[in-house]
Structure formats: C-alpha cells, structure tokens
Scaffold this active site. Structure first.
Site, mmCIF file in Angstrom:
data_model
loop_
_atom_site.group_PDB
_atom_site.id
_atom_site.type_symbol
_atom_site.label_atom_id
_atom_site.label_comp_id
_atom_site.label_asym_id
_atom_site.label_seq_id
_atom_site.Cartn_x
_atom_site.Cartn_y
_atom_site.Cartn_z
ATOM 1 N N GLU A 150 0.765 -1.075 0.055
ATOM 2 C CA GLU A 150 0.049 -0.039 -0.030
ATOM 3 C C GLU A 150 0.950 1.206 0.107
ATOM 4 O O GLU A 150 0.494 2.248 -0.777
ATOM 5 C CB GLU A 150 -0.841 -0.004 1.166
ATOM 6 C CG GLU A 150 -1.986 -1.078 1.244
ATOM 7 C CD GLU A 150 -3.200 -0.794 -0.080
ATOM 8 O OE1 GLU A 150 -3.239 0.523 -0.159
ATOM 9 O OE2 GLU A 150 -3.728 -1.525 -0.496
ATOM 10 N N GLY A 163 9.137 7.254 -4.878
ATOM 11 C CA GLY A 163 8.178 8.169 -4.447
ATOM 12 C C GLY A 163 9.135 9.115 -3.280
ATOM 13 O O GLY A 163 10.036 8.874 -3.008
ATOM 14 N N TYR A 165 -6.991 5.884 4.736
ATOM 15 C CA TYR A 165 -7.203 5.026 3.588
ATOM 16 C C TYR A 165 -6.300 3.948 3.761
ATOM 17 O O TYR A 165 -6.518 2.620 3.610
ATOM 18 C CB TYR A 165 -6.879 5.859 2.297
ATOM 19 C CG TYR A 165 -6.669 4.866 1.230
ATOM 20 C CD1 TYR A 165 -7.904 4.760 0.415
ATOM 21 C CD2 TYR A 165 -5.644 4.408 0.704
ATOM 22 C CE1 TYR A 165 -7.723 3.805 -0.672
ATOM 23 C CE2 TYR A 165 -5.601 3.363 -0.430
ATOM 24 C CZ TYR A 165 -6.791 3.083 -1.218
ATOM 25 O OH TYR A 165 -6.816 2.214 -2.050
ATOM 26 N N ASP A 202 -10.847 5.053 -3.302
ATOM 27 C CA ASP A 202 -9.888 5.764 -3.875
ATOM 28 C C ASP A 202 -10.449 6.269 -5.228
ATOM 29 O O ASP A 202 -11.590 6.371 -5.333
ATOM 30 C CB ASP A 202 -8.799 4.755 -4.205
ATOM 31 C CG ASP A 202 -9.284 3.880 -5.431
ATOM 32 O OD1 ASP A 202 -10.312 3.604 -5.783
ATOM 33 O OD2 ASP A 202 -8.163 2.804 -5.912
#
Length: 314
Positions: free
Chosen positions: A54, A100, A139, A157
């Site tokens: 995730e 990221g 989330y 999402d």
C-alpha cells in the site's frame, strides 16, 4: 417552501443505488473472481506485506511496484527485520527504486518498530488501531484492515469514486462517495469487495472506459453506460518528476549514501550541473532542500564552524 417539500427536493437530487443491491454485489464479485489482474500482494493476508504494498503504491504504477515489493520483502521479510534495519539502507532502497517521497520509507521503518515495540510483533487489526502506526492514514489503515483481516470499511480511492459517480450518479463529494461505497459493500466481505471494485475502476471504468471490451458487470445498472456520458470527477495529475524538488531530494539521499557526508557546495555540484552558490539553484535553494529532509528525519545538517556539512541521519 415547506419542510416536506424541501425533503422531497433533497430526495430527488440525491443519488439512488439500485433496489436489487444483492444482484449488483454478486455480479461484481463473480466478475472479479472469474478473472482479475494478478498482483502478489493479493495472494497474501500478511498485514506487513500488504502495508508495504500500500505504501509503495501511493506514488507508483502497480506494475512497477511488483519487483520492488518482492525485493523489499526478500531483504526485510518481517517487521522485526525491518525494525532493526539501518534507516539509511531503507531510504536508499526507496530512492534506488524510484518509489516516491523518501519520508514514506522512514515512516514504514518507524511503523515496523512500533509493531515490534508497542504491539509485541503482532499487527493491530482495526482501521482505528492501524492509524496509530507512523505514516498510516485512514485510507491505508482501512486497506490493510480489509485485505489482511477482512474487517475494513469500503475503500474509497480515485477508481472507486469514478465508478460510483458514473454508475449511480453519486455527486463529486468525499462524504457522498464514502456513504455510497459503504452501502454498496456486502457486510463481512471487505477483502474481496474492495479488491473487486478497485479492479472495476482500474480495468473497466477507466478515464477512457472499456465497458464492453472487459465485460463490465454493472452495465445494466450504469447511468453512464445508458446515456453515453462518461464524464467523471477531475483526477489530480502527478507533478512532473524531472526537475522537481522530489527528484533532487532523492539525489541528495543517493549522493550522501555514497559519500557519507559532504560540504554544502560540494553536495550542490554533485546533485545538479547548474548549481551555482549564489544563483537561482544555489546555497539558498539547497539549504531549503536540506531543511525539508532534516524535518523528515532523513538528513543531519551540521553548521558548526565555517562550513555547513550534510550527512544522512542515523
């Protein structure tokens, strides 16, 4: 206008889900179970492995995550392994695989330490408990609770929003999407349901829909399919990576891993060819970059004496 009239108008404007919700649910689950994209984290209920997937997926295309996920778990197969790892190695892995923002690696490392130190190595199971872990928001907590423990709420999402908006006229409002998604989800089946509805958005109800091509199971109920109007809420675009602060944050981390510590101007020249101490991309720009990294606990900046030296936080 009377209160009763206002209620009628509100009900008229409100989206309505199909009356035969059970048929809607079963058609989607059958479609998903018959054929879906194969990702390795869909084959496990290990909460640690799912959390890693995730966090990695937040900034990266799923097809690109697979190799990184497998390599990460091969290197640190349990929370105990990750908790005792050198943070610089974890951040270096993140940077090396272009996953990221590096602070996500830092948070994942700290979350593993929390599981070991505060939960005796056993993952918390509910969305509320999972949010106590470093870097785990609503989330991600709900996704881990759903896919690992089958006790989450509906995951909402971008794909799920698009599906609800097109199929059932749910307005472009986060609260409305959440309410509709939870009403659609069959009780006690969050694992398969959340996988299925996200798959529907990712495969069939994409920005350019492929309804007939992939046999969307909701065509008979879908407002967009009936009208031909496939507009959907705006989807935020990912900022360009090339030349971004995110790119140079990664270069700072990578360079300091190689050289251990560097004086400010030396570091600047190593991370960009147009570095000039007094220029637009000079000391002030680099100091701002290092300040951000220091705030994230990734870099230590030593300003003792005449020189400023940067090194990775240990």
């Amino acid at each position: 206008m009377s209160d009763a009239d206002a209620d009628v108008d509100a009900d008229t404007d409100a989206p309505s889900l199909p009356d035969d919700l059970e048929a809607v649910r079963e058609s989607l689950i059958e479609w998903y179970e018959d054929d879906h994209r194969s990702f390795p984290w869909r084959e496990t209920d290990d909460p640690y492995a799912i959390l890693v997937s995730e966090v990695m997926s937040q900034q990266t295309q799923l097809d690109r995550v697979v190799d990184a996920w497998e390599e990460f778990l091969e290197r640190w197969p349990t929370t105990a392994d990750l908790a005792t790892a050198d943070r610089a190695d974890v951040v270096g892995f993140w940077t090396g695989h272009s996953l990221g923002y590096n602070n996500r690696a830092k948070y994942l490392h700290e979350a593993a330490q929390q599981v070991e130190d505060e939960y005796d190595g056993t993952f918390p199971e509910t969305p509320d408990e999972l949010q106590e872990l470093m870097g785990v928001g609503p989330y991600t907590a709900n996704a881990v609770a759903s896919f690992a423990f089958n006790n989450g709420d509906a995951v909402v999402d971008t794909n799920v929003k698009r599906v609800c908006y097109r199929a059932f006229g749910v307005p472009d409002d986060d609260a409305a999407f959440e309410e509709a998604a939870n009403e659609l989800m069959p009780e006690g089946r969050s694992r398969v349901w959340n996988n299925a509805i996200m798959e529907l958005g990712g495969v069939a109800c994409r920005q350019t829909p492929r309804c007939d091509e992939v046999g969307c199971p909701w065509r008979e109920w879908c407002s967009a399919y009936a009208s031909g109007d496939f507009t959907a809420p705006d989807v935020p675009t990912q900022p360009t990576f090339e030349g971004s602060r995110r790119q140079f944050r990664g270069r700072v981390i990578g360079t300091l891993r190689e050289y251990d510590e560097l004086e400010l101007d030396t570091l600047g020249h190593r991370i960009r060819v147009d570095y000039a101490p007094g220029g637009e991309y000079g000391r002030e720009w680099l100091e701002g970059l290092l300040s951000d990294l220091a705030d994230d606990g990734l870099v230590d900046v030593d300003e003792t004496g005449e020189k400023t030296v940067a090194r990775l936080e240990r």
